[in-house]
Write an enzyme that holds these catalytic residues in place. Structure first.
Site, short mmCIF file in Angstrom:
data_model
loop_
_atom_site.label_atom_id
_atom_site.label_comp_id
_atom_site.label_asym_id
_atom_site.label_seq_id
_atom_site.Cartn_x
_atom_site.Cartn_y
_atom_site.Cartn_z
N ASP A 97 14.16 47.74 33.58
CA ASP A 97 14.87 46.93 34.57
C ASP A 97 14.53 47.45 35.97
OD1 ASP A 97 16.43 49.21 35.06
OD2 ASP A 97 18.14 48.49 33.91
N TYR A 142 23.95 34.85 29.12
CA TYR A 142 23.47 35.52 30.33
C TYR A 142 22.58 34.60 31.16
CZ TYR A 142 24.60 39.81 27.72
OH TYR A 142 25.24 40.80 26.99
N ASP A 144 25.42 47.22 31.53
CA ASP A 144 24.75 48.27 32.28
C ASP A 144 25.24 48.28 33.73
OD1 ASP A 144 23.21 49.06 30.12
OD2 ASP A 144 21.63 47.61 30.58
N ARG A 184 16.93 43.28 28.36
CA ARG A 184 15.78 44.03 28.88
C ARG A 184 14.62 43.98 27.88
NH1 ARG A 184 18.30 49.72 30.28
NH2 ARG A 184 19.64 49.09 28.56
#
Length: 288
Positions: A87, A73, A46, A182
């Site tokens: 987010d 991540y 993103d 998310r």
């Protein structure tokens, strides 16, 4: 540069994508820099996220389906706040103080380990009845029954906890491709009975590509060693006679290899083969 067919760019670059750029923006920048239109990427990030983005150039774009797909991540989760995009970029839908503790979070995290069901966010690129969800979201359409997806979270570790009226947590996630961090943030909040959203996301690994080896768009182009990103495949050295067979897409006799095999002639990558029975069958042959 490795495995360079005569006169043509061929290889993969481990790019450190900055926040604010889409993966397509990165590809466009690399096209301009390298002077070629044939550039692709593996694993969309993103715009708000940053980190490892493998970029393939020239004929190496055909290698993208063969790369390892696991991701890792570092994610910062904001508890007490929900947004329209799940987010920090979205409109705040709810904001409240909550009494979540590190112990509370550690207590629910095991529920999200292993193979789980996850609902993609409304602003994802998942197709729904012929349109991508983010396209529907732009039209003000909200889909309540987005189909669940099966994903795997191999590791979920609480790295640091920031207490307060609206606490935050830094977590490390190792997961399968297709996992939405998310959605994980929102689901962790739901398990604790509070709204939650993703405040920050850094991808530290995509398959064999790691953040410590990544280069920014301003740095000199560094070509990733093929032995790293194709290390999960057996390597076969073709004889002079087999070079001709490979160039014509002919099958080869298996010599004990299993699964997918990368066939070389010296430093040149000729093709990706796959074992079927007693033979190796060509899957992708690269132009010579």
């Amino acid at each position: 540069m490795n495995s360079k067919p005569s006169g043509n760019l061929f290889g993969l670059i481990n790019v450190l994508k900055p926040p604010g750029m889409t993966a397509h923006d990165v590809v466009a920048a690399m096209r301009r820099r390298l002077g070629t239109k044939k550039v692709g990427h593996a694993g969309t990030l993103d715009p708000v996220a940053c980190g490892v983005l493998p970029v393939a150039v020239g004929g190496a774009t055909r290698l993208l389906p063969y790369l390892e797909s696991g991701k890792e991540y570092l994610a910062e989760i904001q508890f007490g706040v929900s947004t329209s995009t799940a987010d920090a970029e979205g409109e705040v839908l709810e904001a409240l103080d909550c009494a979540v503790t590190a112990e509370d979070l550690a207590g629910v995290m095991p529920r999200f380990m292993g193979t789980i069901q996850q609902r993609p966010p409304m602003v994802s690129a998942v197709h729904y009845q012929g349109k991508r969800l983010y396209e529907l979201a732009r039209e003000g359409i909200v889909i309540e029954d987005i189909p669940l997806r099966t994903v795997t979270i191999a590791e979920l570790e609480l790295v640091r906890f920031y207490p307060g009226a609206r606490p935050r947590a830094l977590v490390r996630v190792a997961c399968s491709a297709g996992t939405y961090i998310r959605s994980l943030a929102v689901d962790l909040g739901a398990a604790l009975g509070v709204p939650a959203s993703l405040a920050y996301l850094l991808r530290t690994r995509a398959g064999a590509f790691r953040i410590e080896d990544a280069v920014t768009l301003d740095e000199a182009v560094t070509w990733a060693p093929e032995a790293t990103y194709l290390a999960h495949m057996a390597r076969r050295e073709a004889t002079e006679a087999e070079v001709q067979d490979v160039s014509h897409g002919r099958a080869l006799e298996a010599h004990g290899e299993e699964g997918q095999v990368r066939v070389h002639h010296g430093e040149r990558l000729l093709a990706i083969y796959e074992r079927q029975g007693e033979r190796l069958i060509p899957k992708t042959v690269f132009a010579q």
